[in-house]
Design an enzyme around this catalytic site. Structure first.
Site, PDB file in Angstrom:
ATOM      1  N   VAL A 164      61.742  70.504   0.468  1.00  0.00           N
ATOM      2  CA  VAL A 164      62.217  69.996   1.698  1.00  0.00           C
ATOM      3  C   VAL A 164      61.030  69.550   2.626  1.00  0.00           C
ATOM      4  O   VAL A 164      59.966  70.250   2.652  1.00  0.00           O
ATOM      5  CB  VAL A 164      62.632  71.122   2.406  1.00  0.00           C
ATOM      6  CG1 VAL A 164      63.153  70.799   4.051  1.00  0.00           C
ATOM      7  CG2 VAL A 164      64.066  71.446   1.780  1.00  0.00           C
ATOM      8  N   CYS A 165      61.130  68.277   3.391  1.00  0.00           N
ATOM      9  CA  CYS A 165      60.277  67.941   4.097  1.00  0.00           C
ATOM     10  C   CYS A 165      61.010  67.474   5.539  1.00  0.00           C
ATOM     11  O   CYS A 165      62.177  67.598   5.505  1.00  0.00           O
ATOM     12  CB  CYS A 165      59.165  66.845   3.745  1.00  0.00           C
ATOM     13  SG  CYS A 165      60.076  65.436   3.246  1.00  0.00           S
ATOM     14  N   ALA A 166      60.281  66.923   6.382  1.00  0.00           N
ATOM     15  CA  ALA A 166      60.892  66.480   7.573  1.00  0.00           C
ATOM     16  C   ALA A 166      61.845  65.129   7.245  1.00  0.00           C
ATOM     17  O   ALA A 166      62.946  65.224   7.879  1.00  0.00           O
ATOM     18  CB  ALA A 166      59.950  65.936   8.765  1.00  0.00           C
ATOM     19  N   MET A 177      64.768  67.077   6.582  1.00  0.00           N
ATOM     20  CA  MET A 177      65.634  68.252   7.573  1.00  0.00           C
ATOM     21  C   MET A 177      66.219  67.275   8.572  1.00  0.00           C
ATOM     22  O   MET A 177      67.191  68.009   9.229  1.00  0.00           O
ATOM     23  CB  MET A 177      64.364  68.866   8.285  1.00  0.00           C
ATOM     24  CG  MET A 177      63.829  70.012   7.441  1.00  0.00           C
ATOM     25  SD  MET A 177      65.006  71.262   6.857  1.00  0.00           S
ATOM     26  CE  MET A 177      64.998  72.256   8.307  1.00  0.00           C
TER      27      MET A 177
END
Length: 375
Positions: A72-74, A100
């Site tokens: 997961v990242c932005a 996200m």
């Protein structure tokens, strides 16, 4: 080399169904600490992307073999790179499609129950943000309460159900997310309602949402009755729907109560908040099912993913409804406050119609967890 994506909807189902998941979150530590994907059966490792540029060998040993792994990242890009690096090391990992930001915007529709004479009530769970919206459908007509800015989801859902949206309500002027109510009303010709006490600075036309207002949908006449319940804002208004459901907006949640400070008037509004909770709601039937506009923690979700509880149960279990001493109550809701929502002043201005940020700016304004509650 191709690595697989996992959509926000797929992750939401894993959270709701309590399925095991391991998340390698490659955002910076402060972003991870502030807001992350939560669930009862999720394990985490937070290692910033820049610490992995020279290789992922050090984290491979910390990844489980018996769980699905999600990077997961932005926004997605960094997680794709890390997932590819893991694949080269023989680790099967997916990345969160859209990052996200996609998690923040996902809405999961859940049927709350049936209404009299064949109607249906749906809750839209914004699981990554803690927002809850509603659509009541009866005899080909629909009413929407506290819609988020992802208007197309509501428009498409109503079309799928063969319902024409006739009424759109906001229980109050929201400060933690951008309302989609006005946009939906403009797209459908529906009437948009807003409490006048919250609308003194708005720059658009609206119908006044006042105490005792009754609106019917469909020939079956499902009734939506407004109940003035100030405290979170001075105009906050609840709804009794079909004599079965109490939509409390941001006044009462399942495990907490609303905060009175987001317009800078906590000391002025705390008395209104207590009166709404301890007097107005106390006069209502215990069997009414409370449907709030937000949830604060994942434990508030039921097994089917809905957020709902009988009012009588909340008067027994919710700490915020059981503080006899008025000064203790006042201290709790004025001195025990979490950080204010990100960009909440700009969000309020957007919901007043004073500013019109583009879509990407709106996404950035809303990033972060729900911060409307006190517990």
């Amino acid at each position: 080399m191709t690595v697989k994506a996992m959509t926000a909807k797929e992750v939401a189902r894993k959270v709701i169904e309590n399925k095991p998941l391991f998340i390698l979150d490659v955002r910076n530590g402060d972003a991870f600490a502030d807001w992350k994907i939560e669930g009862g059966n999720i394990q985490y490792l937070n290692t910033p992307y820049f610490d992995l540029l020279d290789g992922v060998e050090e984290v491979v040993s910390e990844l489980p073999k018996e769980r699905d792994i999600l990077v997961v990242c932005a926004k997605e890009g960094s997680s794709v790179m890390v997932a590819k690096m893991l694949d080269e090391e023989g680790v099967d990992a997916a990345y969160l499609e859209g990052g996200m930001k996609a998690w923040s915007e996902h809405l999961e529709p859940v049927k709350v129950g049936d209404l009299k004479n064949g109607g249906e009530l749906y809750q839209f769970v914004r699981i990554g943000k803690g927002c809850l919206s509603y659509m009541a459908i009866s005899d080909g007509e629909a009413a929407i309460i506290d819609a988020t800015r992802m208007a197309d989801i509501f428009l498409d859902f109503a079309q799928e159900k063969g319902a024409k949206i006739k009424h759109v309500f906001d229980t109050h002027l929201h400060a933690d997310h951008i309302s989609g109510g006005r946009q939906i009303a403009e797209a459908t010709g529906a009437t948009y309602y807003l409490p006048p006490a919250d609308a003194e600075e708005v720059v658009f036309d609206y119908a006044e949402l006042v105490n005792g207002l009754e609106v019917a949908i469909g020939d079956a006449k499902i009734e939506i009755e407004a109940l003035y319940s100030p405290g979170h804002t001075i105009g906050s208004t609840s709804f009794i729907v079909d004599d079965q459901y109490l939509m409390t907006g941001d006044i009462l949640f399942i495990d907490s109560i609303g905060r009175p400070d987001l317009a800078g008037l906590a000391e002025d509004w705390v008395g209104d908040l207590r009166e709404s909770l301890y007097s107005r709601y106390a006069e209502l039937a215990d069997e009414l099912i409370v449907l709030p506009a937000h949830f604060m923690i994942m434990d508030e979700l039921n097994e089917d993913g809905s957020v709902a509880r009988k009012l009588g149960d909340l008067f027994k279990e919710n700490h915020g409804l059981n503080i006899e001493d008025e000064q203790e109550f006042r201290d709790m809701v004025t001195k025990n406050l979490p950080p204010q929502p990100n960009a909440y002043q700009d969000i309020r201005s957007t919901n007043m119609g004073k500013i019109t940020p583009d879509e990407e700016v709106q996404r950035e304004m809303e990033i972060g967890p729900n911060r409307c509650a006190v517990r």
